[in-house]
Design a protein around this motif. Structure first.
Motif, PDB file in Angstrom:
ATOM      1  N   LEU A  78     -12.037  72.731 -25.320  1.00 36.98           N
ATOM      2  CA  LEU A  78     -10.977  72.851 -25.338  1.00 36.98           C
ATOM      3  C   LEU A  78      -9.638  70.999 -25.906  1.00 36.98           C
ATOM      4  CD1 LEU A  78      -9.624  74.315 -21.610  1.00 36.98           C
ATOM      5  CD2 LEU A  78      -9.530  75.231 -24.189  1.00 36.98           C
ATOM      6  N   ARG A  79     -10.283  70.232 -25.352  1.00 37.05           N
ATOM      7  CA  ARG A  79      -9.525  68.498 -25.919  1.00 37.05           C
ATOM      8  C   ARG A  79      -9.277  69.052 -27.407  1.00 37.05           C
ATOM      9  NH1 ARG A  79      -7.244  65.246 -24.127  1.00 37.05           N
ATOM     10  NH2 ARG A  79      -8.221  62.557 -25.096  1.00 37.05           N
ATOM     11  N   MET A  80     -10.934  68.530 -28.073  1.00 37.23           N
ATOM     12  CA  MET A  80     -11.092  68.810 -29.341  1.00 37.23           C
ATOM     13  C   MET A  80     -10.116  69.967 -29.599  1.00 37.23           C
ATOM     14  SD  MET A  80     -14.097  69.811 -31.572  1.00 37.23           S
ATOM     15  CE  MET A  80     -13.374  71.553 -31.376  1.00 37.23           C
ATOM     16  N   ARG A  81     -10.128  71.169 -29.608  1.00 35.95           N
ATOM     17  CA  ARG A  81      -9.033  72.518 -30.346  1.00 35.95           C
ATOM     18  C   ARG A  81      -8.009  72.190 -30.044  1.00 35.95           C
ATOM     19  NH1 ARG A  81     -11.611  77.105 -31.462  1.00 35.95           N
ATOM     20  NH2 ARG A  81     -13.881  77.336 -29.702  1.00 35.95           N
ATOM     21  N   HIS A  82      -7.123  71.219 -29.041  1.00 34.33           N
ATOM     22  CA  HIS A  82      -5.533  70.594 -29.056  1.00 34.33           C
ATOM     23  C   HIS A  82      -4.871  69.474 -30.056  1.00 34.33           C
ATOM     24  CE1 HIS A  82      -6.101  73.773 -26.018  1.00 34.33           C
ATOM     25  NE2 HIS A  82      -4.860  74.331 -26.526  1.00 34.33           N
ATOM     26  N   MET A  83      -6.687  68.607 -30.379  1.00 35.39           N
ATOM     27  CA  MET A  83      -6.579  67.580 -31.186  1.00 35.39           C
ATOM     28  C   MET A  83      -5.446  67.487 -31.752  1.00 35.39           C
ATOM     29  SD  MET A  83      -7.093  64.246 -29.939  1.00 35.39           S
ATOM     30  CE  MET A  83      -8.458  64.078 -27.918  1.00 35.39           C
ATOM     31  N   PRO A  84      -4.886  68.556 -32.935  1.00 33.66           N
ATOM     32  CA  PRO A  84      -4.472  68.352 -33.849  1.00 33.66           C
ATOM     33  C   PRO A  84      -3.130  67.962 -33.461  1.00 33.66           C
ATOM     34  CG  PRO A  84      -5.737  69.882 -34.080  1.00 33.66           C
ATOM     35  CD  PRO A  84      -6.557  69.115 -32.872  1.00 33.66           C
ATOM     36  N   PHE A  85      -2.788  68.522 -32.742  1.00 31.16           N
ATOM     37  CA  PHE A  85      -1.262  68.858 -32.185  1.00 31.16           C
ATOM     38  C   PHE A  85      -0.772  67.803 -30.953  1.00 31.16           C
ATOM     39  CE2 PHE A  85      -3.148  72.885 -32.510  1.00 31.16           C
ATOM     40  CZ  PHE A  85      -2.516  73.994 -33.763  1.00 31.16           C
ATOM     41  N   ARG A  86       0.332  66.990 -31.438  1.00 30.28           N
ATOM     42  CA  ARG A  86       0.964  66.203 -30.389  1.00 30.28           C
ATOM     43  C   ARG A  86       1.107  67.038 -28.414  1.00 30.28           C
ATOM     44  NH1 ARG A  86       5.350  62.260 -30.560  1.00 30.28           N
ATOM     45  NH2 ARG A  86       4.777  60.839 -30.131  1.00 30.28           N
ATOM     46  N   VAL A  87       0.384  66.639 -28.313  1.00 32.46           N
ATOM     47  CA  VAL A  87       0.367  66.842 -26.908  1.00 32.46           C
ATOM     48  C   VAL A  87       1.305  65.718 -26.324  1.00 32.46           C
ATOM     49  CG1 VAL A  87      -0.281  67.980 -24.509  1.00 32.46           C
ATOM     50  CG2 VAL A  87      -1.209  69.272 -26.785  1.00 32.46           C
ATOM     51  N   ALA A 128      -4.977  66.583 -18.735  1.00 27.85           N
ATOM     52  CA  ALA A 128      -6.327  66.632 -19.985  1.00 27.85           C
ATOM     53  C   ALA A 128      -6.228  66.945 -21.333  1.00 27.85           C
ATOM     54  CB  ALA A 128      -7.576  67.493 -19.498  1.00 27.85           C
ATOM     55  N   MET A 129      -5.392  68.156 -22.109  1.00 29.71           N
ATOM     56  CA  MET A 129      -4.805  67.871 -22.896  1.00 29.71           C
ATOM     57  C   MET A 129      -3.564  66.587 -23.514  1.00 29.71           C
ATOM     58  SD  MET A 129      -6.171  70.423 -23.791  1.00 29.71           S
ATOM     59  CE  MET A 129      -7.403  70.405 -23.401  1.00 29.71           C
ATOM     60  N   VAL A 130      -3.021  66.134 -22.519  1.00 33.68           N
ATOM     61  CA  VAL A 130      -2.299  65.029 -23.379  1.00 33.68           C
ATOM     62  C   VAL A 130      -3.442  64.300 -24.251  1.00 33.68           C
ATOM     63  CG1 VAL A 130      -1.101  62.771 -22.516  1.00 33.68           C
ATOM     64  CG2 VAL A 130      -1.026  65.557 -21.141  1.00 33.68           C
ATOM     65  N   ASN A 131      -2.666  64.082 -25.328  1.00 28.21           N
ATOM     66  CA  ASN A 131      -3.358  63.079 -25.944  1.00 28.21           C
ATOM     67  C   ASN A 131      -2.232  61.918 -27.134  1.00 28.21           C
ATOM     68  OD1 ASN A 131      -1.578  64.705 -28.730  1.00 28.21           O
ATOM     69  ND2 ASN A 131      -3.368  66.155 -28.623  1.00 28.21           N
ATOM     70  N   VAL A 132      -1.251  61.802 -27.002  1.00 20.91           N
ATOM     71  CA  VAL A 132      -0.410  60.844 -27.058  1.00 20.91           C
ATOM     72  C   VAL A 132       0.663  60.372 -26.076  1.00 20.91           C
ATOM     73  CG1 VAL A 132       1.739  59.964 -28.450  1.00 20.91           C
ATOM     74  CG2 VAL A 132      -0.048  62.422 -29.033  1.00 20.91           C
TER      75      VAL A 132
END
Length: 135
Positions: A78-87, A128-132
């Motif tokens: 999940l985290r890898m698949r969502h990395m391209p998106f600014r979450v 867990a999906m927050v990356n920014v």
């Protein structure tokens, strides 16, 4: 004479109503996403239908239903698949708002423990999906 109690289904998937419940849950979630332009921007496909199917299959598998997601798409990552998106935290909160509203539409199919477990998982997964960190 006591009668044997019917066996309680062993998975959350079965206990909450199986496929029909997950179809409703995910459809209601994406209905909310479609009406939320900042969140909708995270979904690059013009039609949310494919995302809806993927998410439903993932949730069904996670909660003990068919393993169609892994059979078709491999490990969730999940985290890898969502990395391209600014979450951002704001996007997380918007996502969780729509997920909780969708859970409200099917909560009458669940016992309180299963509902609490699902809501807790969704909150954890959203975080867990927050990356920014900045909005």
């Amino acid at each position: 004479m006591t009668h044997p109690q019917p066996e309680r289904p062993s998975t959350v998937y079965e206990r909450v109503g199986g496929h029909d419940t997950f179809v409703t849950l995910v459809h209601e979630f994406y209905r909310g996403v479609a009406q939320d332009p900042p969140l909708r921007a995270l979904y690059p496909e013009e039609d949310l239908g494919p995302a809806e199917v993927r998410f439903r299959m993932f949730l069904e598998q996670y909660w003990g239903g068919p393993t169609t997601y892994s059979e078709q798409r491999g490990h969730p990552r999940l985290r890898m698949r969502h990395m391209p998106f600014r979450v951002t935290p704001t996007q997380r909160d918007r996502w969780l708002h729509h997920m909780n509203a969708a859970l409200d539409t099917v909560s009458d199919r669940m016992d309180s423990l299963d509902e609490q477990q699902m809501r807790a998982y969704m909150a954890h997964a959203a975080q867990a999906m927050v990356n920014v960190l900045e909005d």
